[in-house]
Structures are given as structure tokens and as C-alpha cells.
Design a protein around this motif. Structure first.
Motif, PDB file in Angstrom:
ATOM      1  N   LYS A 237       0.715  -1.095   0.164  1.00  0.00           N
ATOM      2  CA  LYS A 237       0.157  -0.037  -0.082  1.00  0.00           C
ATOM      3  C   LYS A 237       0.902   1.410  -0.128  1.00  0.00           C
ATOM      4  CE  LYS A 237      -4.132  -2.008   2.003  1.00  0.00           C
ATOM      5  NZ  LYS A 237      -5.211  -1.870   3.091  1.00  0.00           N
ATOM      6  N   ILE A 238       1.876   1.320   0.830  1.00  0.00           N
ATOM      7  CA  ILE A 238       2.919   2.348   0.870  1.00  0.00           C
ATOM      8  C   ILE A 238       3.493   2.685  -0.662  1.00  0.00           C
ATOM      9  CG2 ILE A 238       5.070   3.130   1.544  1.00  0.00           C
ATOM     10  CD1 ILE A 238       4.754   1.283   3.986  1.00  0.00           C
ATOM     11  N   LYS A 239       3.781   1.509  -1.321  1.00  0.00           N
ATOM     12  CA  LYS A 239       4.292   1.740  -2.810  1.00  0.00           C
ATOM     13  C   LYS A 239       3.122   2.306  -3.675  1.00  0.00           C
ATOM     14  CE  LYS A 239       6.497  -1.043  -5.185  1.00  0.00           C
ATOM     15  NZ  LYS A 239       7.445  -2.418  -5.815  1.00  0.00           N
ATOM     16  N   HIS A 241       0.599   4.333  -3.055  1.00  0.00           N
ATOM     17  CA  HIS A 241       0.221   5.568  -2.578  1.00  0.00           C
ATOM     18  C   HIS A 241       1.320   6.357  -3.359  1.00  0.00           C
ATOM     19  CE1 HIS A 241      -3.227   5.627   0.023  1.00  0.00           C
ATOM     20  NE2 HIS A 241      -2.672   4.445   0.799  1.00  0.00           N
ATOM     21  N   LEU A 242       2.609   6.060  -3.241  1.00  0.00           N
ATOM     22  CA  LEU A 242       3.771   6.822  -3.682  1.00  0.00           C
ATOM     23  C   LEU A 242       3.839   6.754  -5.023  1.00  0.00           C
ATOM     24  CD1 LEU A 242       6.673   5.533  -1.231  1.00  0.00           C
ATOM     25  CD2 LEU A 242       5.479   7.783  -0.885  1.00  0.00           C
ATOM     26  N   LYS A 243       3.397   5.640  -5.821  1.00  0.00           N
ATOM     27  CA  LYS A 243       3.472   5.742  -7.348  1.00  0.00           C
ATOM     28  C   LYS A 243       2.277   6.634  -7.769  1.00  0.00           C
ATOM     29  CE  LYS A 243       5.059   1.008  -8.145  1.00  0.00           C
ATOM     30  NZ  LYS A 243       5.047  -0.338  -8.298  1.00  0.00           N
ATOM     31  N   VAL A 244       1.159   6.505  -7.120  1.00  0.00           N
ATOM     32  CA  VAL A 244      -0.152   7.505  -7.469  1.00  0.00           C
ATOM     33  C   VAL A 244       0.297   8.938  -7.223  1.00  0.00           C
ATOM     34  CG1 VAL A 244      -2.507   8.058  -6.883  1.00  0.00           C
ATOM     35  CG2 VAL A 244      -1.917   5.734  -6.939  1.00  0.00           C
ATOM     36  N   TYR A 245       1.215   9.246  -6.441  1.00  0.00           N
ATOM     37  CA  TYR A 245       1.657  10.542  -5.956  1.00  0.00           C
ATOM     38  C   TYR A 245       2.467  11.012  -7.107  1.00  0.00           C
ATOM     39  CZ  TYR A 245       4.001  14.508  -4.224  1.00  0.00           C
ATOM     40  OH  TYR A 245       4.583  15.850  -4.133  1.00  0.00           O
ATOM     41  N   LEU A 246       3.398  10.204  -7.590  1.00  0.00           N
ATOM     42  CA  LEU A 246       4.357  10.442  -8.692  1.00  0.00           C
ATOM     43  C   LEU A 246       3.871  10.634  -9.823  1.00  0.00           C
ATOM     44  CD1 LEU A 246       7.656   7.759  -8.558  1.00  0.00           C
ATOM     45  CD2 LEU A 246       7.537  10.453  -8.232  1.00  0.00           C
ATOM     46  N   GLN A 247       2.734   9.732 -10.291  1.00  0.00           N
ATOM     47  CA  GLN A 247       1.650  10.276 -11.466  1.00  0.00           C
ATOM     48  C   GLN A 247       1.206  11.435 -11.435  1.00  0.00           C
ATOM     49  OE1 GLN A 247      -1.076   6.906 -11.438  1.00  0.00           O
ATOM     50  NE2 GLN A 247       0.665   5.290 -11.811  1.00  0.00           N
ATOM     51  N   GLU A 248       0.653  11.804 -10.428  1.00  0.00           N
ATOM     52  CA  GLU A 248       0.007  13.052 -10.100  1.00  0.00           C
ATOM     53  C   GLU A 248       1.126  14.157 -10.390  1.00  0.00           C
ATOM     54  OE1 GLU A 248      -2.044  13.181  -6.302  1.00  0.00           O
ATOM     55  OE2 GLU A 248      -3.675  11.907  -7.289  1.00  0.00           O
ATOM     56  N   VAL A 249       2.261  14.149  -9.678  1.00  0.00           N
ATOM     57  CA  VAL A 249       3.208  15.098  -9.904  1.00  0.00           C
ATOM     58  C   VAL A 249       3.599  15.425 -11.406  1.00  0.00           C
ATOM     59  CG1 VAL A 249       5.768  15.628  -9.471  1.00  0.00           C
ATOM     60  CG2 VAL A 249       4.242  14.767  -7.613  1.00  0.00           C
ATOM     61  N   SER A 250       3.844  14.249 -12.097  1.00  0.00           N
ATOM     62  CA  SER A 250       4.021  14.109 -13.802  1.00  0.00           C
ATOM     63  C   SER A 250       3.021  14.867 -14.373  1.00  0.00           C
ATOM     64  CB  SER A 250       4.444  12.962 -14.203  1.00  0.00           C
ATOM     65  OG  SER A 250       3.542  12.085 -14.077  1.00  0.00           O
ATOM     66  N   ARG A 251       1.836  14.349 -13.962  1.00  0.00           N
ATOM     67  CA  ARG A 251       0.614  14.997 -14.493  1.00  0.00           C
ATOM     68  C   ARG A 251       0.517  16.589 -14.471  1.00  0.00           C
ATOM     69  NH1 ARG A 251      -2.639  10.657 -13.469  1.00  0.00           N
ATOM     70  NH2 ARG A 251      -3.545  11.641 -11.655  1.00  0.00           N
ATOM     71  N   ASP A 279      10.834  -1.662  -1.216  1.00  0.00           N
ATOM     72  CA  ASP A 279      11.217  -2.769  -1.870  1.00  0.00           C
ATOM     73  C   ASP A 279      12.417  -3.502  -1.313  1.00  0.00           C
ATOM     74  OD1 ASP A 279       9.866  -2.339  -3.957  1.00  0.00           O
ATOM     75  OD2 ASP A 279      11.214  -1.213  -5.209  1.00  0.00           O
ATOM     76  N   LEU A 280      13.442  -2.820  -0.466  1.00  0.00           N
ATOM     77  CA  LEU A 280      14.316  -3.303   0.385  1.00  0.00           C
ATOM     78  C   LEU A 280      13.859  -3.839   1.513  1.00  0.00           C
ATOM     79  CD1 LEU A 280      17.364  -3.742   0.023  1.00  0.00           C
ATOM     80  CD2 LEU A 280      17.798  -1.668   0.866  1.00  0.00           C
ATOM     81  N   GLN A 281      12.901  -3.062   2.001  1.00  0.00           N
ATOM     82  CA  GLN A 281      12.405  -3.560   3.232  1.00  0.00           C
ATOM     83  C   GLN A 281      11.626  -4.988   3.236  1.00  0.00           C
ATOM     84  OE1 GLN A 281      12.618  -2.469   6.805  1.00  0.00           O
ATOM     85  NE2 GLN A 281      11.554  -4.584   6.959  1.00  0.00           N
ATOM     86  N   MET A 282      10.914  -5.081   1.887  1.00  0.00           N
ATOM     87  CA  MET A 282      10.272  -6.210   1.516  1.00  0.00           C
ATOM     88  C   MET A 282      11.105  -7.347   1.546  1.00  0.00           C
ATOM     89  SD  MET A 282       7.280  -5.211  -1.120  1.00  0.00           S
ATOM     90  CE  MET A 282       6.058  -6.180  -1.182  1.00  0.00           C
ATOM     91  N   GLU A 283      12.298  -7.167   0.932  1.00  0.00           N
ATOM     92  CA  GLU A 283      13.267  -8.189   0.724  1.00  0.00           C
ATOM     93  C   GLU A 283      14.062  -8.695   2.161  1.00  0.00           C
ATOM     94  OE1 GLU A 283      17.298  -8.751  -2.179  1.00  0.00           O
ATOM     95  OE2 GLU A 283      15.990  -7.126  -2.503  1.00  0.00           O
ATOM     96  N   VAL A 284      14.183  -7.680   3.064  1.00  0.00           N
ATOM     97  CA  VAL A 284      14.680  -7.707   4.326  1.00  0.00           C
ATOM     98  C   VAL A 284      13.717  -8.688   5.104  1.00  0.00           C
ATOM     99  CG1 VAL A 284      15.196  -6.693   6.545  1.00  0.00           C
ATOM    100  CG2 VAL A 284      16.333  -5.907   4.598  1.00  0.00           C
ATOM    101  N   THR A 285      12.499  -8.227   4.985  1.00  0.00           N
ATOM    102  CA  THR A 285      11.217  -8.868   5.751  1.00  0.00           C
ATOM    103  C   THR A 285      11.176 -10.426   5.363  1.00  0.00           C
ATOM    104  OG1 THR A 285       9.844  -6.649   5.690  1.00  0.00           O
ATOM    105  CG2 THR A 285       8.699  -8.898   6.447  1.00  0.00           C
TER     106      THR A 285
END
Length: 468
Positions: A237-239, A241-251, A279-285
Motif C-alpha cells: 500500500k505504501i508503494k 500511494h507513492l506511485k499514484v503521487y508520482l503520477q499526479e506530480v508528472s501530470r 522494496d528493500l524492506q520487503m526483501e529484508v522482511t
């Protein structure tokens, strides 16, 4: 004549007029004793006298509920009940409660003598949330009035979605509600109502803050990586939210400004960095969850380190990953990426790991660690030696053969001498010293002789003296 305050008498007279149904006369009497508040934005319901008037007026239109088993209600009671029920229906905004004279009286007294909070609370009590919100905007009331009058009653009565829909209907861009929404978020955070906070942040499309709330859901209260393994959906979910934010910024980058000043902003570079952290935290987890499940996990600590903490916590994650695998090599790759991504002090981490391995009596694993450090390609000249020197403080617990092997693994003769001296192996320190360039060898042997003299080692002292 007696100089007493006539306010009480006027108030009583006004109440009597109200009860007699003489609304015009009541207004006249109350006008002599009621006063408007000094500050209409104060956080209370106004004077006790005004509250009494409103309470009475509201009670006259309150429906009388008939008990289920009361079969013998008289026709007159039924008639009265129906009449009051029809009045209460008029009190509903949908049914245009404005037509009700008692409703009009309430509003007259509230607008003349009440606080904004009292007016808003009145609207909310009678399901007129839209009117409450419009009054709030119209009077530019402070956010505390919104919290007390609208927000708390909405979530306590399960009407948060209704509130959100109305906010959007009145102002689709939510700009005029920005101050109020931020205040609501702060209030929920103070109260630790994080689920309501998360819902509100999603409604606000405040993706950066929503991602921060998800981080809390992921980390809070977890005692082991097995628990964190079961909470990985929050990382996804964190990812998102951040991806949607990036899309909004680029738009919005082509436009003059990004919509809504109240939403938390972040540079695209920072957002990308945070996505990498997730991504790294997912790998660590996944790795540490697997280690704990297979029983190779050794470390236990009071707090559970994650990559969302400060640099010290990130270093703890790197140590944990190296130490909890089947061997040092298994977790070294992930730990190395943690150190590189966050530009952490690698030697400090490796030294902490080495000290732990000494405690666990895994001396071969220390040598394996040194091999991994060498092969990583970014180790500085003295890194391996420093790691060994740092763990030699525990030399009394290390068997002689393992101790010699570790010191032999050092690259610099100077460091070997320092290590032998630390471990009181003065004869070995002498043997390495005499192999150095003549001038330096003299200095080193003199130093070893002095140490031998101080510690009462006559044999090494004699050997040094003979060589010199």
C-alpha cells in the motif's frame, strides 16, 4: 427600587411567554436580558440562559415515543403524538425544517445570542450537516470549531463518509477545507485514531501522508519479523500511494501549480528513494521471516529494527541480516545493499557483526565476513584490519589458535603488531617487528622491549635487547 439585577426576571418572563406559545412577546422579553457573546468563535455553547431557551424550543418538537405494550393510549394522546411527530419531521432538513416556527425561533436566538459552535451543533443535531458546513465557511470559523462541532460528531455517529461527500460537493477541489482537514488529521494523530486518519488521508488524496500512516501500521507493535511477514500488505500500500503521487506530480508538472496546498509535497527523487526503501524492506522482511521460521535466528532485542527508522536502526537491520542467516554469506548481499543505499558506515556495521560472532564463538564466520568484505569491491585499505582490531577487545574469550588465525589474516604488519600487543603476545609482536625496514624495526622492537619490561616478561625483554 431595590437595585437588583432584573435579568433573571426578564428571563423567567420570556420563558413563560415561550411556554404560552407567545413567541413575539418572548423575543421582546429576552432582548432585555440576553447578550451576544464577546467572541462568537469561543469553544462553548453560549450562555446558560440561551441554552435553556434552545433546549425548551427543541423539546416542544421532540416526538413522544409510545411504548409497544401501551394499547390503551387515548385518542387524544395518539393525536398529540402524531402532531409532534409531524413537527419533528418538519425539523428534518430534507423536509425543509425552515417552515417550522420553533425551528425559526431556535435560529433567531442562536444567531442573535449564540456562538458559532452552538449554531453548528444545532444544525448537526438536526441532521443539517450541509448548513453546518456552510455556516462554518461563511463565518470563517477556526478549525477548533470544525473539530468540536462537525468532525467529532460525524465520526462518532458513523457519518464520516457523509461528511466527506458534502465537503466534496461544496468544494470539489477541497481547497476551502484545507485548514480544517489538516486540523482533523492532527487531532486524530494526537488521539491515536490511525484507522480514521488513514481513511481521511485517502479521501484528501494526500498520498504522501497516507504512505507515512501505512508505515506506522506496518511497524507498530511488531515484536518479530514473523509478525512483520504477516503485515507485508502495508508495504504494498505504501508503494501504491507513492506511485499514484508520482503520477499526479508528472501530470501536474506542465501546469502552473499542483492542486491543493494542504497535501504534503515531496520531490520525485525523494519519492523514488522511498519506493526503493520499501522494496528493500520487503526483501529484508522476507529474508528474516524465513530465518525466524527455520530457527536460524539468534538475535533478540527490545525493539525491532526496520529501514523506516534512523541511521542507527538501519545499521541494526544490516547487522541482523548478516547474523541471522545460515551463515554470514547468505545475508551479506542484502546487508551490503542496505549499507550502500543509505550510505551507512560499513566498517562500524561489520565490526558490530564481528563482535557478535565472537560472543557466539563463530570464529570461522568472522573469516568468512572478512572474505565477503574484501570481495565487495568497496572496502578501504584498512577495513579488514580494523574489523579484526575492533573484535580483539574480547581476545581473552577467543581460543589461541583462532586468535592467531585472525591476526594472520590482517593485511598490514603494523596492524598485526598492534593486535599482538593488544593480546599480550609480545613474542609474536617482536617476530613481526624485526621483519620491517631497519629504522622502523628498531623503533618497534624498542617499543616491544619497553612493554615486556613493564609486564615483567624477561625472556622477550632479553631477546629484544640482544637484537637491538
Amino acid at each position: 427600587k431595590s437595585g437588583l439585577d432584573p435579568g433573571g426576571a426578564w428571563h423567567a418572563w420570556g420563558m413563560a411567554c415561550l411556554k404560552a406559545g407567545n413567541l413575539i412577546s418572548a423575543r421582546e422579553k429576552f432582548n432585555r436580558c440576553l447578550k451576544p457573546p464577546m467572541d462568537p468563535n469561543q469553544l462553548n455553547q453560549g450562555s446558560r440562559q440561551v441554552q435553556d431557551v434552545i433546549q425548551y424550543l427543541e423539546s416542544t418538537v421532540k416526538p413522544i415515543l409510545i411504548a409497544d405494550d401501551d394499547y390503551f393510549a387515548t385518542l387524544r394522546e395518539l393525536e398529540a403524538t402524531l402532531r409532534t411527530r409531524s413537527l419533528s419531521l418538519e425539523m428534518m432538513c430534507e423536509g425543509k425544517m425552515q417552515h417550522n416556527s420553533y425551528y425559526q425561533e431556535c435560529l433567531f436566538y442562536l444567531h442573535s445570542y449564540g456562538t458559532n459552535l452552538a449554531i453548528i451543533s444545532f444544525y448537526m443535531r438536526h441532521d443539517c450537516m450541509r448548513e453546518a458546513l456552510l455556516h462554518l465557511l461563511n463565518k470563517e470559523s477556526p478549525s477548533e470549531v470544525f473539530i468540536e462541532g462537525v468532525f467529532i460528531p460525524s465520526y462518532e455517529s458513523g457519518k464520516l463518509h457523509m461528511l466527506e461527500n458534502l465537503l466534496e460537493t461544496i468544494d470539489p477541489g477541497l481547497e476551502s477545507w484545507g485548514v480544517y482537514l489538516i486540523a482533523a488529521c492532527k487531532y486524530l494523530q494526537r488521539k491515536n485514531y490511525y484507522h480514521i486518519l488513514y481513511e481521511l488521508q485517502q479521501f484528501m488524496k494526500d498520498h504522501v501522508r497516507a504512505a507515512m500512516t501505512c508505515i506506522r501500521f506496518f511497524t507498530h507493535g511488531a515484536k518479530s519479523y514473523t509478525e512483520l511477514g504477516g503485515k507485508q500488505t502495508w508495504l504494498l500500500k505504501i508503494k501504491d500511494h507513492l506511485k499514484v503521487y508520482l503520477q499526479e506530480v508528472s501530470r501536474s508538472s506542465g501546469r502552473k501549480k499542483m492542486a491543493c496546498a494542504f497535501r504534503k509535497k515531496m520531490s520525485a527523487t525523494d519519492v523514488s528513494r522511498h519506493i526503493n526503501t520499501v522494496d528493500l524492506q520487503m526483501e529484508v522482511t522476507k529474508f528474516l521471516h524465513r530465518c525466524e521460521s527455520s530457527g536460524t535466528s539468534q538475535m533478540t532485542g527490545s525493539s525491532l529494527p526496520t529501514l523506516f527508522g534512523n541511521n542507527n536502526m538501519k545499521m541494526d537491520v544490516a547487522c541482523k541480516v548478516i547474523l541471522e542467516g545460515k551463515n554470514v554469506e547468505e545475508g551479506f548481499g542484502i546487508a551490503f545493499r542496505v549499507l550502500q543505499d543509505f550510505q551507512l558506515e560499513a566498517t562500524e556495521v561489520y565490526s558490530k557483526v564481528a563482535k557478535q560472532l565472537v560472543k557466539q564463538q563463530k570464529y570461522n564466520e568472522i573469516r568468512q565476513l572478512l572474505k565477503c568484505v574484501s570481495e565487495s569491491g568497496v572496502a578501504a585499505k584498512n577495513d579488514r584490519d580494523n574489523i579484526i582490531l575492533n573484535c580483539l577487545n574480547e581476545f581473552k574469550n577467543i581460543p589461541a589458535e583462532d586468535l592467531d588465525n585472525l591476526i594472520q589474516d590482517m593485511d598490514s604488519d603494523e596492524n598485526k603488531i598492534q593486535a599482538y600487543v593488544m593480546c599480550n603476545k609480545l613474542r609474536s609482536a617482536y617476530l613481526v617487528s624485526v621483519r620491517q625496514e631497519k629504522t622502523r624495526a628498531v623503533q618497534l622492537v624498542q617499543h616491544v622491549r619497553q612493554l615486556a619490561e613493564n609486564s615483567g616478561d624477561d625472556i622477550v625483554k632479553a631477546i629484544c635487547a640482544q637484537w637491538l
